[in-house]
Design an enzyme around this catalytic site. Sequence first.
Site, PDB file in Angstrom:
ATOM      1  N   GLY A 145      -4.651   3.640  -2.046  1.00  0.00           N
ATOM      2  CA  GLY A 145      -5.619   4.187  -1.214  1.00  0.00           C
ATOM      3  C   GLY A 145      -5.157   4.836   0.015  1.00  0.00           C
ATOM      4  O   GLY A 145      -3.819   4.936   0.177  1.00  0.00           O
ATOM      5  N   ASP A 146      -6.172   5.484   0.843  1.00  0.00           N
ATOM      6  CA  ASP A 146      -5.623   6.050   1.955  1.00  0.00           C
ATOM      7  C   ASP A 146      -5.438   5.266   3.357  1.00  0.00           C
ATOM      8  O   ASP A 146      -5.668   4.005   3.187  1.00  0.00           O
ATOM      9  CB  ASP A 146      -6.317   7.260   2.247  1.00  0.00           C
ATOM     10  CG  ASP A 146      -7.647   6.779   2.480  1.00  0.00           C
ATOM     11  OD1 ASP A 146      -8.062   5.774   2.916  1.00  0.00           O
ATOM     12  OD2 ASP A 146      -8.699   7.827   2.679  1.00  0.00           O
ATOM     13  N   GLY A 147      -4.822   5.970   4.170  1.00  0.00           N
ATOM     14  CA  GLY A 147      -4.779   4.815   5.379  1.00  0.00           C
ATOM     15  C   GLY A 147      -6.097   4.233   5.919  1.00  0.00           C
ATOM     16  O   GLY A 147      -5.942   3.122   6.523  1.00  0.00           O
ATOM     17  N   GLU A 174       9.329   1.513  10.666  1.00  0.00           N
ATOM     18  CA  GLU A 174      10.435   2.563  10.774  1.00  0.00           C
ATOM     19  C   GLU A 174       9.967   3.829  10.814  1.00  0.00           C
ATOM     20  O   GLU A 174       9.164   4.226  10.039  1.00  0.00           O
ATOM     21  CB  GLU A 174      11.302   2.377   9.276  1.00  0.00           C
ATOM     22  CG  GLU A 174      12.536   2.783   9.403  1.00  0.00           C
ATOM     23  CD  GLU A 174      12.514   4.174   8.878  1.00  0.00           C
ATOM     24  OE1 GLU A 174      12.544   5.285   9.938  1.00  0.00           O
ATOM     25  OE2 GLU A 174      12.503   4.678   8.017  1.00  0.00           O
ATOM     26  N   GLU A 179       9.680  16.063  15.713  1.00  0.00           N
ATOM     27  CA  GLU A 179      10.035  15.934  14.418  1.00  0.00           C
ATOM     28  C   GLU A 179       9.099  16.637  13.088  1.00  0.00           C
ATOM     29  O   GLU A 179       8.008  16.649  13.533  1.00  0.00           O
ATOM     30  CB  GLU A 179       9.504  14.447  13.746  1.00  0.00           C
ATOM     31  CG  GLU A 179      10.171  14.148  12.391  1.00  0.00           C
ATOM     32  CD  GLU A 179      10.072  12.863  12.046  1.00  0.00           C
ATOM     33  OE1 GLU A 179       8.957  12.336  11.966  1.00  0.00           O
ATOM     34  OE2 GLU A 179      10.756  12.190  11.654  1.00  0.00           O
ATOM     35  N   LYS A 228       0.878  -1.293  -0.079  1.00  0.00           N
ATOM     36  CA  LYS A 228       0.059  -0.010  -0.165  1.00  0.00           C
ATOM     37  C   LYS A 228       1.011   1.189   0.048  1.00  0.00           C
ATOM     38  O   LYS A 228       1.280   1.579   0.857  1.00  0.00           O
ATOM     39  CB  LYS A 228      -1.059   0.068   1.327  1.00  0.00           C
ATOM     40  CG  LYS A 228      -1.909   1.162   1.123  1.00  0.00           C
ATOM     41  CD  LYS A 228      -1.845   2.097   2.523  1.00  0.00           C
ATOM     42  CE  LYS A 228      -1.749   3.345   2.704  1.00  0.00           C
ATOM     43  NZ  LYS A 228      -1.864   4.304   1.404  1.00  0.00           N
ATOM     44  N   VAL A 247      -7.152   1.472   3.145  1.00  0.00           N
ATOM     45  CA  VAL A 247      -6.477   0.485   2.701  1.00  0.00           C
ATOM     46  C   VAL A 247      -5.458  -0.023   3.753  1.00  0.00           C
ATOM     47  O   VAL A 247      -5.206  -0.946   4.353  1.00  0.00           O
ATOM     48  CB  VAL A 247      -5.806   0.659   1.525  1.00  0.00           C
ATOM     49  CG1 VAL A 247      -4.784  -0.436   0.967  1.00  0.00           C
ATOM     50  CG2 VAL A 247      -6.795   0.792   0.380  1.00  0.00           C
ATOM     51  N   GLY A 248      -4.740   1.165   4.407  1.00  0.00           N
ATOM     52  CA  GLY A 248      -3.791   0.630   5.362  1.00  0.00           C
ATOM     53  C   GLY A 248      -4.179  -0.049   6.668  1.00  0.00           C
ATOM     54  O   GLY A 248      -3.510  -1.000   7.182  1.00  0.00           O
ATOM     55  N   CYS A 262      13.526  10.817   7.155  1.00  0.00           N
ATOM     56  CA  CYS A 262      13.333  10.276   8.720  1.00  0.00           C
ATOM     57  C   CYS A 262      14.797  10.386   9.580  1.00  0.00           C
ATOM     58  O   CYS A 262      14.835  10.761  10.533  1.00  0.00           O
ATOM     59  CB  CYS A 262      12.576   9.001   8.861  1.00  0.00           C
ATOM     60  SG  CYS A 262      13.621   7.816   7.719  1.00  0.00           S
TER      61      CYS A 262
HETATM   62  P1  NAD Z   1       1.526   8.742   7.805  1.00  0.00           P
HETATM   63  O1  NAD Z   1       2.291   7.978   8.862  1.00  0.00           O
HETATM   64  O2  NAD Z   1       0.465   9.324   8.169  1.00  0.00           O
HETATM   65  O3  NAD Z   1       1.391   7.619   6.702  1.00  0.00           O
HETATM   66  C1  NAD Z   1       2.362   6.634   6.249  1.00  0.00           C
HETATM   67  C2  NAD Z   1       1.702   5.602   5.486  1.00  0.00           C
HETATM   68  O4  NAD Z   1       0.824   5.027   6.344  1.00  0.00           O
HETATM   69  C3  NAD Z   1       0.720   5.916   4.254  1.00  0.00           C
HETATM   70  O5  NAD Z   1       0.895   5.187   3.233  1.00  0.00           O
HETATM   71  C4  NAD Z   1      -0.647   6.113   4.835  1.00  0.00           C
HETATM   72  O6  NAD Z   1      -1.654   6.418   4.024  1.00  0.00           O
HETATM   73  C5  NAD Z   1      -0.673   5.091   5.951  1.00  0.00           C
HETATM   74  N1  NAD Z   1      -1.696   5.165   7.118  1.00  0.00           N
HETATM   75  C6  NAD Z   1      -2.217   6.194   7.515  1.00  0.00           C
HETATM   76  N2  NAD Z   1      -3.085   5.962   8.655  1.00  0.00           N
HETATM   77  C7  NAD Z   1      -3.047   4.825   8.566  1.00  0.00           C
HETATM   78  C8  NAD Z   1      -3.667   3.670   9.530  1.00  0.00           C
HETATM   79  N3  NAD Z   1      -4.494   4.010  10.346  1.00  0.00           N
HETATM   80  N4  NAD Z   1      -3.249   2.253   9.303  1.00  0.00           N
HETATM   81  C9  NAD Z   1      -2.381   2.001   8.602  1.00  0.00           C
HETATM   82  N5  NAD Z   1      -1.644   2.967   7.538  1.00  0.00           N
HETATM   83  C10 NAD Z   1      -2.099   4.302   7.635  1.00  0.00           C
HETATM   84  O7  NAD Z   1       2.790   9.678   7.241  1.00  0.00           O
HETATM   85  P2  NAD Z   1       2.293  10.691   6.322  1.00  0.00           P
HETATM   86  O8  NAD Z   1       0.969  11.356   6.554  1.00  0.00           O
HETATM   87  O9  NAD Z   1       2.808  10.264   5.182  1.00  0.00           O
HETATM   88  O10 NAD Z   1       3.178  12.047   6.970  1.00  0.00           O
HETATM   89  C11 NAD Z   1       3.055  12.435   8.176  1.00  0.00           C
HETATM   90  C12 NAD Z   1       4.249  12.634   9.205  1.00  0.00           C
HETATM   91  O11 NAD Z   1       4.679  11.318   9.265  1.00  0.00           O
HETATM   92  C13 NAD Z   1       5.186  13.423   8.554  1.00  0.00           C
HETATM   93  O12 NAD Z   1       5.014  14.841   8.911  1.00  0.00           O
HETATM   94  C14 NAD Z   1       6.436  12.945   9.261  1.00  0.00           C
HETATM   95  O13 NAD Z   1       6.695  13.479  10.493  1.00  0.00           O
HETATM   96  C15 NAD Z   1       6.110  11.525   9.380  1.00  0.00           C
HETATM   97  N6  NAD Z   1       6.840  10.567   8.410  1.00  0.00           N
HETATM   98  C16 NAD Z   1       7.949   9.931   8.717  1.00  0.00           C
HETATM   99  C17 NAD Z   1       8.603   9.209   7.734  1.00  0.00           C
HETATM  100  C18 NAD Z   1       9.913   8.580   8.050  1.00  0.00           C
HETATM  101  O14 NAD Z   1      10.352   7.836   7.276  1.00  0.00           O
HETATM  102  N7  NAD Z   1      10.064   7.989   9.553  1.00  0.00           N
HETATM  103  C19 NAD Z   1       8.250   9.042   6.412  1.00  0.00           C
HETATM  104  C20 NAD Z   1       6.868  10.051   6.306  1.00  0.00           C
HETATM  105  C21 NAD Z   1       6.482  10.591   7.159  1.00  0.00           C
END
Ligand code: NAD
Length: 474
Positions: A200-202, A244, A376, A169, A205-206, A278
Amino acid sequence: MIISGHFIDGRWQSATDQSLIEVHNPATGQIVGAVVAGDQSAVNQAVLAATRGFQAWAATPMPERIALVDALAAGLAEHRDEIAETLSAEMGAPIAFARAAQVGVAIADLNALAAAAKAHVEREAVSNSLVVSEPVGVVGAITPWNFPLHQIMLKVGAALLAGCTVVLKPSEVAPLNAVLIGRILDEIGLPAGVVNIVFGDGAGVGAPLAAHPDIDMVTFTGSRMVGEAVARAASATITKVALELGGKSAAIILDDAPLESAARDVLRSCFANSGQTCAALTRALVPAHLKDAWGQAIIAEAANWVPDDPAQEQTILGPLASELQKERVLAHIRAAIDEGARLIVGGAEPVGLEGAYVRPTVFADVTPDMAIFREEVFGPVLAVTTYTTEDEAVALANDSDYGLAGGVWSADPQRALAVALRVRTGTIGINGAGLDVGAPFGGYKQSGVGREAGTRGFEEFLEFKAVMGASSLV
Ligand code: NAD
């Protein structure tokens, strides 16, 4: 323009008559593509395909699995320009950086993982037992938008080599590169069902993927908060989890460090990819008596980081990945000003370009009680804090809920190493050394669970079975 349905069981599903998620170029606001917004039913179909495909893929001899991963790496290299342009358009990475770092690192990831798989011993005598490694099973992989291709390859590459099948995803913010990956997987003849991609979104699909009872492992990269939700969802069926998550990594500048090169290295780590890394070094710890000299070195170096159009070859700093991310970063900058951090570079004023740009920003006189020391930001924002003794520098570096990365600068590499060994993080670089895709990557504390990349990253996708009394049957 890419408009895509899911890739399930070796077939691309139609995107017509489906609800779509638009993908916007953060530099222009223009729509550059769209993907289907998946749901529980798409997740179920993909998990079923991955489950059906598992036995045959797990039984595929390692040399054949390695050959397919080599072919995937060759496919990325062949399509490097198209992938880099797609990535740049969907998440704003400057085009030269997208080609070299976003796509280049992903290819290096696959090469290092394939080398680890080649060297792996699948059966060995241990004590009175024959210890056999086996694939974990069906893997759910959930990835973010900041280094989307790299993050996908660390998971999909390692899973394939281990003999696992995958439901991927990708981030809904930058999903178009995953469409290109699916096309390459098709081209190289990966058997149907081995890698399935559900867009899809979190919530759509997540979450259903993380909670799916037929998934054997969930591997997630993203925010600390969503990581916790994923781990909770997976815990209902005691599903193995690799996380991660974020970081607030410290650069420790020792008093004998060359200031100019240290300033250059720290800003590169903090500002590249618009700070959306990150493992970015986002806290600089500097000796109190060198505070002014360090400030000048930083101000001089920061002048090289000028936000500009990511489509231009010479640009090194593009926009943030989305308007939402821009607003999050500006909120952090304003909060840091409000809490008394001293702004020495940048700030919250508009850049003067249309798009999701922010000024690269540096705060001095940051103290551990400030949010900018702890949270962060995920944008080009550096917090500078002074220390008086080496012990205090180590304590400040370790004063974080996170433990992902770090750096130490000294004219004496042995001294830098001694300090590095006292910092509680999964990786730490000496005198500017950055990401090493052959070495394990991952976090201590709230930065995550498990390791990615190289041998350890490959082994995350294995189970180890001890057949007792069979040590002579290797
Ligand atoms: P996020 O954690 O919201 O999303 C990461 C992935 O998880 C996406 O594919 C998203 O659709 C999915 N997701 C969202 N909600 C979910 C749920 N309830 N269950 C399963 N999957 C779900 O990250 P983001 O919106 O892309 O970014 C938000 C913040 O996350 C950033 O501001 C940053 O601080 C952090 N971030 C960290 C990393 C890293 O490498 N550590 C990478 C991207 C973002």
